[in-house]
Motif scaffolding. Structure first.
Motif, PDB file in Angstrom:
ATOM      1  N   ASP A   1       1.606   0.862  -3.927  1.00  0.00           N
ATOM      2  CA  ASP A   1       0.346   1.484  -4.348  1.00  0.00           C
ATOM      3  C   ASP A   1       0.461   3.004  -4.381  1.00  0.00           C
ATOM      4  N   MET A   2       0.912   3.589  -3.253  1.00  0.00           N
ATOM      5  CA  MET A   2       0.923   5.048  -3.151  1.00  0.00           C
ATOM      6  C   MET A   2       2.030   5.688  -3.992  1.00  0.00           C
ATOM      7  N   LYS A   3       3.244   5.070  -3.976  1.00  0.00           N
ATOM      8  CA  LYS A   3       4.368   5.707  -4.657  1.00  0.00           C
ATOM      9  C   LYS A   3       4.532   5.249  -6.105  1.00  0.00           C
TER      10      LYS A   3
ATOM     11  N   ILE B   1       2.173   3.045  -8.102  1.00  0.00           N
ATOM     12  CA  ILE B   1       0.941   3.154  -8.897  1.00  0.00           C
ATOM     13  C   ILE B   1       0.427   4.595  -8.907  1.00  0.00           C
ATOM     14  N   ASP B   2       0.184   5.149  -7.704  1.00  0.00           N
ATOM     15  CA  ASP B   2      -0.300   6.532  -7.643  1.00  0.00           C
ATOM     16  C   ASP B   2       0.724   7.506  -8.220  1.00  0.00           C
ATOM     17  N   GLY B   3       2.013   7.224  -7.961  1.00  0.00           N
ATOM     18  CA  GLY B   3       3.059   8.099  -8.485  1.00  0.00           C
ATOM     19  C   GLY B   3       3.070   8.116  -9.998  1.00  0.00           C
TER      20      GLY B   3
ATOM     21  N   TRP C   1       0.823  -1.213   0.000  1.00  0.00           N
ATOM     22  CA  TRP C   1       0.000   0.000   0.000  1.00  0.00           C
ATOM     23  C   TRP C   1       0.860   1.268   0.000  1.00  0.00           C
ATOM     24  N   ARG C   2       1.685   1.423   1.066  1.00  0.00           N
ATOM     25  CA  ARG C   2       2.403   2.682   1.230  1.00  0.00           C
ATOM     26  C   ARG C   2       3.487   2.899   0.194  1.00  0.00           C
TER      27      ARG C   2
ATOM     28  N   VAL D   1       0.506   7.341 -12.063  1.00  0.00           N
ATOM     29  CA  VAL D   1      -0.719   8.001 -12.551  1.00  0.00           C
ATOM     30  C   VAL D   1      -0.626   9.514 -12.366  1.00  0.00           C
ATOM     31  N   ASN D   2      -0.230   9.912 -11.155  1.00  0.00           N
ATOM     32  CA  ASN D   2      -0.124  11.357 -10.884  1.00  0.00           C
ATOM     33  C   ASN D   2       0.989  12.004 -11.706  1.00  0.00           C
TER      34      ASN D   2
END
Length: 649
Positions: free
Chosen positions: A595-597, A599-601, A591-592, A603-604
């Motif tokens: 996912d956050m860094k 995957i989210d990184g 997750w941290r 996409v963002n």
């Protein structure tokens, strides 16, 4: 052959009941819901009985009927047909599921009469019976697997029936997750079987198994071990047994259905059905026998110091299933099936009897708050006593005959270490006798110890709709042993009936022992059972204070007591080794970080890139015509220049 060709009606009727009560049950009256639930299962049981009688009328060599309804899956060489097969083995299990299941449905009418979600409960219960019938009547491994997953789903739904209770929800999830581990092994075995034989049909695999696979080869050993992994999950054997004691969070009739007529016997059925494969896998047979023997004793010890009446019975189920797998591992499949039958009778009676006690005590499950129910609940008491004598292995009662046959098979077995198996199983028999009569004396003898005045004022015998199934099951717990009488020649009816299923090449022959030795082994098994009863009587009837004093002693006794009371800390060990690391890895790594860094990184980052690009490009949009005209001219010049360059080349 009409009844046998229409055998598919047996599983379809409970399915129709489940669909009806599941979809429109809330619109129906309670009486209508009851009619649908009992009618579907009752007619299913009746049709199963007629079909079984027709099966008996056939010649033993031709007691098999297969009905192909349609081709379900066809992809290149893989063909899976939706078919139903009845033979002596599936016929026996069909009668157990429909007969005992129908009695549990009747009992449920009284036990669940005042519960919310009445139609939902019976929809799940009907679906449970359909799934188990599909499992035992399917003609191939894929149909068996669908039923296998179906009983897993229904156990999840029924264990977590009280969805507003966290412990019930957690128990349902635990059962679901643990069984997924075993099911993964099972489905890998099915794939391997198709890869090896080119088919998943029983009639195409089992007859040629001995010719296609060498005895003890890698393939057959791998397939059978994977199959057994599936069985350890569904039938709660070491190391995947931990879900079953927690399954007591569901309604008591559900516990009876899971433990006696469905789910936990599925693994035994699967191993017995695949006897042609296991017979040529000696390593797997040793594993099955060893896990069974160890589980029989290990689970029995965990029942010694439990105080929840249903939890004691849960550990007894794990232990008794160990006996069944021990028999399978020894090649004594008939003894295993015999114990499945007798266990279905006395264990269903014990669970329903415990439900009657809980019902009579306004929901109380702690045996320390019970006592003196012998006079207050006489019908429940006598049926419970009969079933307790049966599981303890006292002669005349059904459990004696089936358990003794397993002990006899262990003593005279051909498997390496068979005498160790016999010693473990005999010790487990003594422990079983002790903890079951501990339960009996704490519940029914002495005086009522409840500190709740409401409970004391409202103790009552259960209504006839609940006690009638208890009486029938208690009768079967006595008469069930007649299926396999020892010593007398040709008196083992079940052995003769199941012979065509288990008389395959590579099967382990079970020679008949000398009569004197057989009587001696019987005396030993009865002797240890009587010793267990007498010790329980001393501690929990004659001198109950001695048990309390023993529990308070310091030193190694206290360590043993706490270890057993805490179930050897197996759940805590699993939690430390598997649950917490997976949780921490999921939270901190997946997750941290991922996912956050990642995957989210990603996409963002893409979004930010195009945002900044758009911010730059939008500056070219000035709104002045002269700028746009200049860009057009430059564009035309660029195109003409490129054209001349290309043309010049």
């Amino acid at each position: 052959m009409t009844g046998l060709k229409l055998i598919w009606i047996v599983p379809i009727l409970p399915l129709l009941g489940a669909i009806t009560n599941g979809l429109i049950g809330k619109l129906l009256s309670k009486r209508a819901v009851t009619f649908v639930a009992l009618g579907s299962t009752g007619f299913s049981a009746l049709f199963a009985l007629f079909a079984f009688i027709e099966l008996l009328s056939l010649d033993p060599s031709s007691r098999i009927s297969e009905s192909i309804l349609f081709t379900w899956i066809e992809s290149d060489k893989f063909i899976a047909e939706a078919g139903i097969q009845i033979d002596p083995l599936s016929g026996v299990f069909m009668l157990i599921v429909t007969g005992v299941g129908f009695l549990i449905h009747i009992y449920s009418v009284g036990y669940m009469g005042h519960e919310d979600g009445y139609s939902r409960y019976f929809a799940y219960l009907n679906l449970f019976m359909f799934s188990m019938l599909l499992l035992v009547l399917g003609n191939n491994f894929l149909i068996m697997f669908i039923g296998w997953e179906g009983v897993g789903l229904c156990s999840y739904l029924l264990i977590g029936y009280y969805y507003d209770k966290n412990s019930a929800v957690d128990a349902g999830k635990k059962a679901f997750v643990v069984n997924r581990i075993g099911d993964f092994g099972f489905i890998l075995a099915i794939m391997w079987i198709f890869w090896t034989f080119g088919s998943i049909d029983y009639t195409s695999v089992f007859p040629v198994a001995h010719e296609v696979l060498p005895i003890g080869g890698f393939t057959v050993t791998g397939i059978t071990l994977l199959l057994f992994i599936g069985a350890t999950g569904k039938s709660a054997q070491i190391p995947l047994y931990t879900w079953l004691p927690d399954a007591m969070e569901g309604p008591t009739p559900v516990s009876a259905l899971i433990h006696a007529a469905t789910m936990v016997t599925a693994g035994v059925y699967m191993v017995a059905r695949c006897n042609a494969l296991f017979n040529i896998a000696p390593t797997s047979m040793i594993v099955v026998a060893s896990i069974g023997a160890i589980t029989a004793l290990f689970a029995a010890t965990m029942g010694l110091y439990q105080y929840d009446i249903k939890r004691v019975l849960a550990y007894s189920t794990v232990s008794q299933l160990g006996y069944m797998f021990l028999a399978c591992g020894l090649g004594a499949y008939v003894a295993a099936v015999f114990h499945v039958i007798t266990h279905a009778f006395f264990k269903a009676c014990l669970f329903l009897g415990s439900g009657s006690v809980i019902h009579g005590l306004s929901g109380e499950q702690d045996m320390r708050q019970m006592g003196g129910l012998k006079k207050l609940m006489p019908l429940t008491h006598i049926t419970f006593l009969i079933s307790t004598l049966a599981i303890a292995g006292i002669p005349v009662f059904a459990g004696f005959f089936s358990k003794d046959e397993i002990l006899l098979s262990a003593f005279f077995g051909e498997t390496q270490g068979h005498l160790i198996y016999w010693a473990l199983a005999t010790t487990a028999a003594a422990v079983t006798s002790f903890y079951m009569f501990r339960l009996y004396y704490l519940t029914f003898s002495g005086v009522l110890r409840s500190t709740d005045q409401h409970v004391r004022d409202h103790v009552h015998e259960s209504p006839p709709v609940m006690t009638a199934p208890l009486a029938i099951l208690a009768g079967l717990a006595i008469l069930g042993g007649l299926l396999g009488l020892p010593i007398i020649k040709d008196a083992h009816i079940l052995k003769s009936f199941l012979a065509p299923v288990f008389s395959t090449r590579g099967a382990i022959e079970q020679p008949h022992p000398p009569m004197q030795i057989e009587f001696l082994l019987m005396a030993v098994s009865v002797g240890v059972a009587v010793i267990g009863i007498m010790v329980a009587r001393y501690f929990y009837y004659t001198n109950p204070e001695s048990a309390k004093k023993l529990a308070k002693k310091e030193g190694w006794i206290k360590i043993v007591y706490r270890t057993i009371q805490n179930k050897y800390y197996v759940d805590e060990i699993y939690d430390a080794i598997f649950v917490k690391p997976i949780f921490l890895a999921s939270r901190d790594l997946l997750w941290r970080i991922f996912d956050m860094k990642v995957i989210d990184g990603l996409v963002n980052g893409i979004a930010n890139f195009f945002y900044k690009l758009s911010q730059t490009i939008r500056k070219t949009q000035t709104g002045f015509v002269r700028n746009y005209a200049m860009i057009m001219v430059l564009g035309v010049v660029a195109v003409i220049s490129v054209w001349f360059i290309v043309l010049g080349d």
